[in-house]
Enzyme design. Structure first.
Site, PDB file in Angstrom:
ATOM      1  N   LYS A 186     -11.241 -58.344   9.058  1.00 45.50           N
ATOM      2  CA  LYS A 186     -10.043 -58.447   9.889  1.00 45.50           C
ATOM      3  C   LYS A 186      -9.906 -57.241  10.842  1.00 45.50           C
ATOM      4  CE  LYS A 186      -8.375 -62.407   8.444  1.00 45.50           C
ATOM      5  NZ  LYS A 186      -9.132 -62.964   7.322  1.00 45.50           N
TER       6      LYS A 186
HETATM    7  C1  LIG Z   1      -8.306 -64.018   6.241  1.00 41.84           C
HETATM    8  C2  LIG Z   1      -7.210 -64.975   6.283  1.00 41.84           C
HETATM    9  C3  LIG Z   1      -6.362 -65.222   5.202  1.00 41.84           C
HETATM   10  C4  LIG Z   1      -6.569 -64.686   3.835  1.00 41.84           C
HETATM   11  O1  LIG Z   1      -6.872 -63.382   3.731  1.00 41.84           O
HETATM   12  P1  LIG Z   1      -7.740 -62.772   2.538  1.00 41.84           P
HETATM   13  O2  LIG Z   1      -7.355 -61.326   2.632  1.00 41.84           O
HETATM   14  O3  LIG Z   1      -9.174 -62.989   2.850  1.00 41.84           O
HETATM   15  O4  LIG Z   1      -7.289 -63.393   1.273  1.00 41.84           O
HETATM   16  C5  LIG Z   1      -5.299 -66.093   5.379  1.00 41.84           C
HETATM   17  N1  LIG Z   1      -5.089 -66.721   6.531  1.00 41.84           N
HETATM   18  C6  LIG Z   1      -5.887 -66.532   7.582  1.00 41.84           C
HETATM   19  C7  LIG Z   1      -5.592 -67.235   8.858  1.00 41.84           C
HETATM   20  C8  LIG Z   1      -6.991 -65.687   7.499  1.00 41.84           C
HETATM   21  O5  LIG Z   1      -7.807 -65.545   8.539  1.00 41.84           O
END
Ligand SMILES: *Cc1c(COP(=O)(O)O)cnc(C)c1O
Length: 402
Positions: A186
């Site tokens: 992210k």
């Molecule tokens: C990455 C993501 C999540 C979940 O995040 P994690 O930290 O990997 O559990 C939820 N929603 C969206 C749109 C994402 O891209």
């Protein structure tokens, strides 16, 4: 879109602070932790950066969604409206609470279509969960109006849109609750982690308790704390929070780099007749983590995506045929492949996803290519990529005309 591309001394410093005391837990051990409270510090800094009153850090973005829903009182049988284009975490978090995901179409924003949302509302609907996919946002003005009219909770999943804004306000801070992921890929990362922001004190208290077994966090003795409500363990560790603090200090630099690189790619593609771009609602600014564009037909889009790969342009996604982000890839959800029994509310209330008509979503997703915008590229790399992308798309579109 990934902060891990630029790890450095900032993260190292905060991690070393934690390692020197050896206190990896965010609560307690007051005398031994050299006054380092990385999770608390991150929460204060993130709330400030996002213009929110409260932030709760948790162990993942999926946990953030689960805790946010739980904090707002959503439980068994409550319906939560979510889009067909998202990450699997959307329905996972809803179903983990025994609540019922209601999937509805997306539009040219690649996020919830407000008309589809309104059409899906029933007396059991409690929450609308727009997912700001690939750096840009849902039609928040319309969704806010719908939520107000029907007294629904608006929960923004801003996991992929950290740093984007709507009418000058950070995405995630506009709904009743906003969720972020700090997983490894992210915009900023904790390694694993997630965050919830809200201005609602009640939700904030609930989130604080729910993510730590219901602990009320009152007083100095963890063992003596009471638990007014049932909770779970979605805590983040100090080590993860430390990494996040280092990354957060650089967020605005990351966003500036994304915007710069995105702009070069977009300008090149804008020259190609037949390429159009995803709609960003008026008043919105993307976080520029992806460049999302449409080609005129599904067949051309599929071929262009393949040709981009063959031309060495990595990081371009055709979500329509992807395992993770579109309903086409969710055979396990459509056919309820679970290890154990599902709650009866979900079994009885959920729409049949194998027969629901999502042709409107198919229309947009079938024509969408999303290209990752990296922050570690040199200017020459971005220029060469821009040229290749434009050439491939031009070739596709000219071939079609001939
Ligand atoms: C990455 C993501 C999540 C979940 O995040 P994690 O930290 O990997 O559990 C939820 N929603 C969206 C749109 C994402 O891209």
């Amino acid at each position: 879109m990934a902060g891990f591309e630029l790890f450095g001394n900032e993260e190292r410093k905060h991690v070393n602070d934690v390692m020197e005391s050896g206190i990896l837990m965010r609560y307690g051990f007051d005398g031994m932790r050299n006054n380092h409270w990385k999770a608390k510090e991150f929460e204060a800094a993130f709330a400030k950066r996002m213009g929110a009153d409260y932030c709760q850090l948790v162990s993942s973005g999926t946990a953030a969604l689960t805790v946010a829903l739980a904090s707002a009182g959503i439980g068994a049988g409550d319906e939560v409206i979510m889009p067909t284009f998202t990450f699997v975490a959307s329905f996972e978090s809803i179903m983990a609470l025994g609540a019922v995901p209601v999937l509805v179409d997306i539009d040219d924003t690649l996020t919830l279509d407000p008309q589809a949302v309104e059409a899906a509302i029933t007396p059991k609907t409690k929450c609308v969960m727009p997912v700001h996919m690939c750096g840009s946002m849902a039609r928040l003005t319309e969704l806010q109006a719908i939520c107000k009219k029907h007294r629904l909770i608006l929960l923004e999943d801003a996991c992929q849109a950290l740093g984007g804004t709507f009418n000058g306000k950070p995405l995630g801070s506009i709904g009743d609750l906003g969720c972020f992921s700090f997983d490894f890929v992210k915009t900023i990362t904790c390694g694993e982690g997630g965050g919830i922001i809200t201005n609602n004190q009640q939700y904030a208290i609930h989130a604080d308790q729910y993510q730590d077994h219901g602990h009320d966090h009152i007083g100095k003795d963890r063992g003596a704390e009471t638990h007014p409500h049932l909770g779970y363990n979605f805590r983040i560790s100090e080590l993860h929070a430390a990494i996040g603090l280092g990354q957060l200090e650089k967020l605005d630099d990351f966003l500036a780099l994304q915007k710069k690189n995105y702009t070069i790619l977009r300008e090149a593609l804008s020259q190609v007749e037949g390429v159009t771009f995803r709609t960003v609602p008026e008043g919105g600014e993307e976080n520029y983590s992806f460049l999302n564009f449409f080609l005129p037909t599904q067949e051309l889009t599929e071929r262009a995506h393949k040709a981009l790969g063959e031309a060495g342009v990595d990081g371009c996604f055709y979500w329509f045929k992807n395992n993770w982000h579109y309903i086409n890839g969710w055979e396990h959800l459509r056919n309820f492949k679970t290890f154990g029994n599902l709650s009866s509310e979900i079994k009885n209330q959920m729409q049949n996803l194998n027969t629901t008509n999502f042709s409107k979503s198919d229309y947009w997703m079938g024509r969408t290519i999303s290209c990752l915008v990296k922050i570690g590229w040199t200017e020459a790399e971005v220029q060469s990529r821009a040229k290749k992308m434009a050439t491939v798309c031009e070739h596709m579109l000219v071939a079609k005309k001939a």
